[in-house]
Write a protein that holds these residues in place. Structure first.
Motif, mmCIF file in Angstrom:
data_model
loop_
_atom_site.group_PDB
_atom_site.id
_atom_site.type_symbol
_atom_site.label_atom_id
_atom_site.label_comp_id
_atom_site.label_asym_id
_atom_site.label_seq_id
_atom_site.Cartn_x
_atom_site.Cartn_y
_atom_site.Cartn_z
ATOM 1 N N ARG A 223 -5.845 -3.510 0.905
ATOM 2 C CA ARG A 223 -4.413 -3.655 1.189
ATOM 3 C C ARG A 223 -4.207 -4.316 2.549
ATOM 4 N NH1 ARG A 223 -2.957 -3.197 -3.860
ATOM 5 N NH2 ARG A 223 -4.424 -1.711 -4.782
ATOM 6 N N THR A 224 -3.077 -4.984 2.689
ATOM 7 C CA THR A 224 -2.700 -5.547 3.978
ATOM 8 C C THR A 224 -1.965 -4.475 4.765
ATOM 9 O OG1 THR A 224 -2.465 -7.722 2.958
ATOM 10 C CG2 THR A 224 -1.488 -7.423 5.130
ATOM 11 N N VAL A 225 -2.540 -4.071 5.893
ATOM 12 C CA VAL A 225 -2.060 -2.918 6.643
ATOM 13 C C VAL A 225 -1.480 -3.360 7.982
ATOM 14 C CG1 VAL A 225 -2.679 -0.678 7.637
ATOM 15 C CG2 VAL A 225 -3.833 -1.478 5.555
ATOM 16 N N LEU B 22 7.928 2.083 11.866
ATOM 17 C CA LEU B 22 7.215 1.793 10.626
ATOM 18 C C LEU B 22 8.067 0.932 9.704
ATOM 19 C CD1 LEU B 22 5.668 5.307 9.941
ATOM 20 C CD2 LEU B 22 4.418 3.241 10.594
ATOM 21 N N ARG B 23 9.314 1.304 9.578
ATOM 22 C CA ARG B 23 10.225 0.555 8.698
ATOM 23 C C ARG B 23 10.370 -0.883 9.164
ATOM 24 N NH1 ARG B 23 14.611 1.110 5.207
ATOM 25 N NH2 ARG B 23 16.225 -0.445 5.559
ATOM 26 N N ALA B 24 10.469 -1.081 10.484
ATOM 27 C CA ALA B 24 10.643 -2.426 11.016
ATOM 28 C C ALA B 24 9.471 -3.330 10.639
ATOM 29 C CB ALA B 24 10.792 -2.368 12.537
ATOM 30 N N GLU B 25 8.278 -2.760 10.589
ATOM 31 C CA GLU B 25 7.107 -3.556 10.205
ATOM 32 C C GLU B 25 7.192 -4.034 8.759
ATOM 33 O OE1 GLU B 25 4.424 -4.761 11.714
ATOM 34 O OE2 GLU B 25 5.113 -4.049 13.662
ATOM 35 N N MET B 26 7.922 -3.300 7.940
ATOM 36 C CA MET B 26 7.994 -3.627 6.521
ATOM 37 C C MET B 26 9.203 -4.469 6.155
ATOM 38 S SD MET B 26 5.234 -2.261 5.545
ATOM 39 C CE MET B 26 5.379 -2.476 3.785
ATOM 40 N N THR B 27 10.243 -4.419 6.968
ATOM 41 C CA THR B 27 11.496 -5.070 6.577
ATOM 42 C C THR B 27 11.907 -6.207 7.502
ATOM 43 O OG1 THR B 27 12.771 -3.394 7.795
ATOM 44 C CG2 THR B 27 12.374 -2.995 5.456
ATOM 45 N N THR C 290 9.484 -8.661 10.460
ATOM 46 C CA THR C 290 8.298 -9.519 10.477
ATOM 47 C C THR C 290 7.089 -8.660 10.789
ATOM 48 O OG1 THR C 290 9.640 -11.358 11.280
ATOM 49 C CG2 THR C 290 7.247 -11.575 11.470
ATOM 50 N N PRO C 291 6.400 -8.176 9.786
ATOM 51 C CA PRO C 291 5.274 -7.273 10.027
ATOM 52 C C PRO C 291 4.176 -7.923 10.857
ATOM 53 C CG PRO C 291 5.883 -7.320 7.697
ATOM 54 C CD PRO C 291 6.596 -8.442 8.366
ATOM 55 N N SER C 292 3.511 -7.137 11.703
ATOM 56 C CA SER C 292 2.423 -7.647 12.524
ATOM 57 C C SER C 292 1.243 -8.074 11.673
ATOM 58 C CB SER C 292 1.980 -6.583 13.530
ATOM 59 O OG SER C 292 1.528 -5.417 12.871
ATOM 60 N N ALA C 293 1.115 -7.502 10.468
ATOM 61 C CA ALA C 293 0.014 -7.877 9.580
ATOM 62 C C ALA C 293 0.364 -9.093 8.737
ATOM 63 C CB ALA C 293 -0.336 -6.699 8.667
ATOM 64 N N GLY C 294 1.557 -9.655 8.932
ATOM 65 C CA GLY C 294 1.974 -10.792 8.129
ATOM 66 C C GLY C 294 3.129 -10.409 7.224
ATOM 67 N N PRO C 295 3.783 -11.389 6.601
ATOM 68 C CA PRO C 295 4.999 -11.128 5.825
ATOM 69 C C PRO C 295 4.775 -10.319 4.557
ATOM 70 C CG PRO C 295 4.313 -13.407 5.585
ATOM 71 C CD PRO C 295 3.452 -12.820 6.664
ATOM 72 N N ASP C 296 3.523 -10.187 4.113
ATOM 73 C CA ASP C 296 3.262 -9.493 2.860
ATOM 74 C C ASP C 296 2.523 -8.173 3.074
ATOM 75 O OD1 ASP C 296 2.624 -12.714 1.504
ATOM 76 O OD2 ASP C 296 4.446 -11.515 1.253
ATOM 77 N N ALA C 297 2.779 -7.493 4.192
ATOM 78 C CA ALA C 297 2.115 -6.206 4.438
ATOM 79 C C ALA C 297 2.438 -5.234 3.312
ATOM 80 C CB ALA C 297 2.555 -5.635 5.772
ATOM 81 N N ARG D 18 5.257 -0.348 0.566
ATOM 82 C CA ARG D 18 5.995 -1.018 -0.492
ATOM 83 C C ARG D 18 5.647 -0.295 -1.790
ATOM 84 N NH1 ARG D 18 8.121 -5.774 1.247
ATOM 85 N NH2 ARG D 18 7.185 -6.608 3.150
ATOM 86 N N VAL D 19 6.652 0.007 -2.573
ATOM 87 C CA VAL D 19 6.425 0.818 -3.763
ATOM 88 C C VAL D 19 5.479 0.135 -4.739
ATOM 89 C CG1 VAL D 19 7.578 1.604 -5.866
ATOM 90 C CG2 VAL D 19 8.430 2.319 -3.643
ATOM 91 N N ASP D 20 5.621 -1.170 -4.915
ATOM 92 C CA ASP D 20 4.738 -1.848 -5.864
ATOM 93 C C ASP D 20 3.289 -1.812 -5.397
ATOM 94 O OD1 ASP D 20 5.205 -3.575 -3.765
ATOM 95 O OD2 ASP D 20 5.636 -5.326 -5.003
ATOM 96 N N ALA D 21 3.074 -1.885 -4.077
ATOM 97 C CA ALA D 21 1.717 -1.826 -3.545
ATOM 98 C C ALA D 21 1.122 -0.433 -3.703
ATOM 99 C CB ALA D 21 1.696 -2.235 -2.076
ATOM 100 N N LEU D 22 1.914 0.592 -3.461
ATOM 101 C CA LEU D 22 1.405 1.955 -3.618
ATOM 102 C C LEU D 22 1.115 2.258 -5.078
ATOM 103 C CD1 LEU D 22 0.621 4.651 -2.450
ATOM 104 C CD2 LEU D 22 3.036 5.327 -2.454
ATOM 105 N N ARG D 23 1.964 1.774 -5.950
ATOM 106 C CA ARG D 23 1.718 1.963 -7.388
ATOM 107 C C ARG D 23 0.360 1.372 -7.779
ATOM 108 N NH1 ARG D 23 5.923 -0.305 -9.038
ATOM 109 N NH2 ARG D 23 7.199 1.547 -9.350
ATOM 110 N N ALA D 24 0.051 0.207 -7.251
ATOM 111 C CA ALA D 24 -1.220 -0.442 -7.563
ATOM 112 C C ALA D 24 -2.403 0.280 -6.928
ATOM 113 C CB ALA D 24 -1.189 -1.895 -7.095
ATOM 114 N N ALA D 25 -2.161 0.918 -5.771
ATOM 115 C CA ALA D 25 -3.247 1.570 -5.043
ATOM 116 C C ALA D 25 -3.608 2.948 -5.597
ATOM 117 C CB ALA D 25 -2.877 1.704 -3.567
ATOM 118 N N LEU D 26 -2.643 3.638 -6.212
ATOM 119 C CA LEU D 26 -2.906 4.994 -6.692
ATOM 120 C C LEU D 26 -3.884 4.968 -7.858
ATOM 121 C CD1 LEU D 26 0.689 6.539 -6.562
ATOM 122 C CD2 LEU D 26 -1.313 7.307 -5.241
#
Length: 209
Positions: free
Chosen positions: A176-178, A118-123, A125-132, A152-160
Motif C-alpha cells: 500500500r501507499t502509506v 491524518l485527514r489532510a493527508e488523504m483529502t 496533497t498527501p506526502s506519499a503522493g496523490p494516491d495514498a 481510503r475505503v476501497d484500499a482497505l477493502r482490498a487489503a483486508l
C-alpha cells in the motif's frame, strides 16, 4: 449513506481487546482522568472537523454507548477474540463513507488535531503522493501506528484478508501507499501495560484532564 460527501468519513474503534498485560482488565472501561478510554476516543471523534459520520465500536455490548444514539453502531467479530484485523473486518462491514478512521481504544491522548492531520493527508496533497491508500501516525521513535490511521475505503477493502482472525495489522500495509504523519509521544501513547496506564494517569493529572 445517501448524500454522503465525497470526502466524508466514518470511524471504526477497536474496543474488544482482552487486556492481558493489564491483568485481564476490560481495556475500554479502564479510566484515565476519570473517563473511560473508550469515552476519550469517542470524544476526539465527536470533536473532529468536519464531523465523523457513523462510529462503529467493535467489542462487547456497552451501556456507555447508549448515550450516543444512532451515531454509534456496536458490533463484535465472529468469533470474538480474533484479534485486531478480525475486529476491523467486522467494523468495516458497517462503513459507508469513502474514508474511514481506524483507531485503537487505548490511546487516551489522541486529539481532533491528530485526526485532522491524518485527514489532510488523504483529502489534500498527501506526502506519499496523490494516491495514498492510508495515512497513519508515526511516533517520535519512527514507529508506525496502524491503529491510528485514516484509510481510503476501497484500499482497505482490498487489503483486508478473507480470513482475518489472527492476522497482524501491519500486514495490511504491505503493497500500500502509506502517508506517515509525525506525532508527539503523548498522542501515540497506548495503554497496553500497567506502566503505560500509570504514565497516562500521571499525564492526565498534570494536564488537569
Amino acid at each position: 449513506m445517501a448524500g454522503m460527501a465525497a470526502d466524508g468519513w466514518d470511524a471504526v474503534v477497536l474496543a474488544g481487546g482482552r487486556g492481558r498485560r493489564l491483568g485481564g482488565a476490560d481495556k475500554a472501561a479502564v479510566t484515565v482522568g476519570g473517563r473511560t478510554l473508550l469515552g476519550r476516543v469517542l470524544s476526539a471523534l465527536l470533536a473532529a472537523e468536519p464531523a465523523v459520520g457513523r462510529m462503529v465500536v467493535v467489542g462487547p455490548p456497552r451501556l456507555e454507548l447508549d448515550r450516543y444514539g444512532a451515531r454509534v453502531v456496536q458490533t463484535v467479530e465472529d468469533p470474538p477474540g480474533g484479534g485486531p484485523v478480525a475486529g476491523l473486518a467486522a467494523g468495516f462491514a458497517w462503513v459507508r463513507a469513502p474514508f474511514v478512521v481506524v483507531l485503537a481504544v487505548d490511546m487516551p491522548f489522541l486529539t481532533p488535531a491528530h485526526l485532522a492531520a491524518l485527514r489532510a493527508e488523504m483529502t489534500t496533497t498527501p506526502s506519499a503522493g496523490p494516491d495514498a491508500d492510508v495515512a497513519l501516525l508515526v511516533d517520535p521513535d519512527g514507529r508506525d501506528q496502524p491503529l491510528a490511521a485514516v484509510w481510503r475505503v476501497d484500499a482497505l477493502r482490498a487489503a483486508l484478508p478473507a480470513e482475518p482472525a489472527g492476522r497482524a495489522m501491519r500486514a495490511l500495509l504491505a503493497g500500500r501507499t502509506v502517508a506517515r504523519v509525525p506525532a508527539d509521544a503523548r498522542g501515540c501513547l497506548d495503554c497496553d501495560a500497567e506502566q503505560d496506564l500509570m504514565t497516562a494517569r500521571a499525564l492526565a493529572a498534570k494536564m488537569g484532564l
